[in-house]
Structures are given as C-alpha cells and as structure tokens.
Design a protein around this motif. Structure first.
Motif, PDB file in Angstrom:
ATOM      1  N   ASP A  14       0.824  -1.213   0.000  1.00  0.00           N
ATOM      2  CA  ASP A  14       0.000   0.000   0.000  1.00  0.00           C
ATOM      3  C   ASP A  14       0.860   1.266   0.000  1.00  0.00           C
ATOM      4  O   ASP A  14       1.993   1.272   0.494  1.00  0.00           O
ATOM      5  N   GLU A  82      -1.591   9.725  -6.951  1.00  0.00           N
ATOM      6  CA  GLU A  82      -2.215   8.422  -7.164  1.00  0.00           C
ATOM      7  C   GLU A  82      -3.031   8.060  -5.930  1.00  0.00           C
ATOM      8  O   GLU A  82      -2.840   8.650  -4.863  1.00  0.00           O
ATOM      9  N   PRO A  83      -3.929   7.105  -6.043  1.00  0.00           N
ATOM     10  CA  PRO A  83      -4.761   6.729  -4.896  1.00  0.00           C
ATOM     11  C   PRO A  83      -3.910   6.198  -3.732  1.00  0.00           C
ATOM     12  O   PRO A  83      -2.887   5.539  -3.946  1.00  0.00           O
ATOM     13  N   GLY A  85      -3.958   4.176   0.180  1.00  0.00           N
ATOM     14  CA  GLY A  85      -4.703   3.222   0.991  1.00  0.00           C
ATOM     15  C   GLY A  85      -5.182   3.813   2.297  1.00  0.00           C
ATOM     16  O   GLY A  85      -6.113   3.294   2.912  1.00  0.00           O
ATOM     17  N   LEU A 118      -8.098  11.517  -2.372  1.00  0.00           N
ATOM     18  CA  LEU A 118      -7.044  10.595  -2.797  1.00  0.00           C
ATOM     19  C   LEU A 118      -7.291   9.151  -2.370  1.00  0.00           C
ATOM     20  O   LEU A 118      -6.638   8.236  -2.871  1.00  0.00           O
ATOM     21  N   LEU A 119      -8.217   8.925  -1.449  1.00  0.00           N
ATOM     22  CA  LEU A 119      -8.435   7.581  -0.918  1.00  0.00           C
ATOM     23  C   LEU A 119      -8.918   6.602  -1.981  1.00  0.00           C
ATOM     24  O   LEU A 119      -9.812   6.906  -2.760  1.00  0.00           O
ATOM     25  N   SER A 120      -8.334   5.431  -1.958  1.00  0.00           N
ATOM     26  CA  SER A 120      -8.843   4.344  -2.793  1.00  0.00           C
ATOM     27  C   SER A 120     -10.049   3.719  -2.085  1.00  0.00           C
ATOM     28  O   SER A 120     -10.287   3.962  -0.895  1.00  0.00           O
ATOM     29  N   ARG A 121     -10.810   2.920  -2.808  1.00  0.00           N
ATOM     30  CA  ARG A 121     -11.961   2.245  -2.213  1.00  0.00           C
ATOM     31  C   ARG A 121     -11.488   1.354  -1.064  1.00  0.00           C
ATOM     32  O   ARG A 121     -10.523   0.606  -1.204  1.00  0.00           O
ATOM     33  N   GLY A 123     -10.156   2.563   1.547  1.00  0.00           N
ATOM     34  CA  GLY A 123      -9.110   3.326   2.231  1.00  0.00           C
ATOM     35  C   GLY A 123      -9.635   4.004   3.489  1.00  0.00           C
ATOM     36  O   GLY A 123     -10.831   4.188   3.673  1.00  0.00           O
ATOM     37  N   LYS A 177     -13.507   4.962   3.059  1.00  0.00           N
ATOM     38  CA  LYS A 177     -14.183   5.147   1.777  1.00  0.00           C
ATOM     39  C   LYS A 177     -14.826   3.837   1.385  1.00  0.00           C
ATOM     40  O   LYS A 177     -14.190   2.792   1.369  1.00  0.00           O
TER      41      LYS A 177
END
Length: 178
Positions: A14, A82-83, A85, A118-121, A123, A177
């Motif tokens: 991550d 970039e996304p 974690g 910026l959070l990914s799914r 995250g 998220k």
C-alpha cells in the motif's frame, strides 16, 4: 488502539500517509505494515520532527520505505498523484516540542478534504485530536463539521471518545471510503 484497528486494513504494498509525523510512532507502524513493496509519505512542518523520524526509521532499517516531506499536510496534493490506501493524522502539537506550533483548523480541514479525494476504495483516514490546548477545540469542531458533511454513500465516519479519562482526553475519528 488505532494501530490495532488498522493492522488488518493496511495491505503490504500500500501507499499510505502520515500527515503529521510528530515523533514517528505512526510512521514506524505504517512502514512495517506496508512491507518492503509499500510506501509511506510523511509530512511535518518542523525540521526537528523530520530528523527525529529519520533517526527512528534508520534505527529500524525502514527509511527506504518512507519519504519525509517538510511541508504542511494541506499541500498533500503537490506530492501525491495516485490513490492512497490511507492516512493518519495526530492533531495538536509535537510532544516534547514547541507548544506554540500547533495544527490549525483551516489547514487540517484542507488536508482532510484533499486526502479524502485521494483515498482508494476501502481506504481509511484516522484522526486523533488532542484538543486540550489553546486552539484545539476550534480545530476539533472544524474536523467534526467537515466529517459530518462527507457523503454517506461514499464515506463511513465515526467518532470515539474516552469515557473514563478526566480533562480533555483525545477524540478519535475514523473515516473509510466505501
């Protein structure tokens, strides 16, 4: 407590953020959790915090997993494209440092807004608000106002308070998220 909550969420490889390096305890935890293929990006405005964390990571042999940035967390979007974690925030002042240098409501909310984008799914964002100092209550209220307005179809938010501590015990906020 926050480390135990995050341990099963953070995955090796991550990209994660320590938004307020402080003395580096969260940075060290994150560096171990992301493993050799992961990356931690850490922010602090104070040079002494950067150096303390650098030494801590060098002693543990983990410095190569971490980028240390002497800048406000509100400028996260100038460094990360970039996304991510997840991110950890500890609000207040540097323990053992200058108590006049504190996190501020405006820059913290700006940082939280950018970080949530910026959070990914799946995250996370953790926020530990030490609010028992001058300016701390205003920042805590600004954080709560921001978190309360996050879209509940996209974010899950929670607040935890210590019930058996006197004074102004820290408050923990969790964001994930969906």
């Amino acid at each position: 407590m926050i480390h135990e909550i995050l341990r099963p969420i953070i995955k090796p490889g991550d990209l994660v953020v320590d938004a307020t390096l402080g003395n580096g305890f969260d940075t060290l935890f994150l560096a171990k959790a992301v493993g050799p293929q992961g990356k931690v990006i850490g922010f602090d405005i104070q040079e002494c915090a950067i150096e303390n964390v650098r030494r801590r990571l060098e002693n543990e042999g983990l410095l190569e997993r971490v980028s240390l940035i002497q800048d406000s967390h509100s400028n996260i979007d100038k460094y990360i494209f970039e996304p991510i974690g997840g991110a950890m925030f500890n609000l207040g002042y540097l323990p053992g440092g200058d108590k006049e240098l504190i996190t501020k409501p405006q820059s913290t909310v700006e940082a939280l807004e950018k970080t949530s984008c910026l959070l990914s799914r799946g995250g996370f964002i953790t926020i530990l608000s030490y609010w028992g100092h001058a300016g701390g209550k205003d920042e805590k209220e600004a954080v709560e106002k921001f978190l309360s307005k996050l879209d509940n179809k996209i974010f899950l938010t929670a607040k935890f308070k210590f019930l058996n501590r006197s004074g102004n015990p820290p408050v923990i906020y969790l964001v994930q998220k969906l």
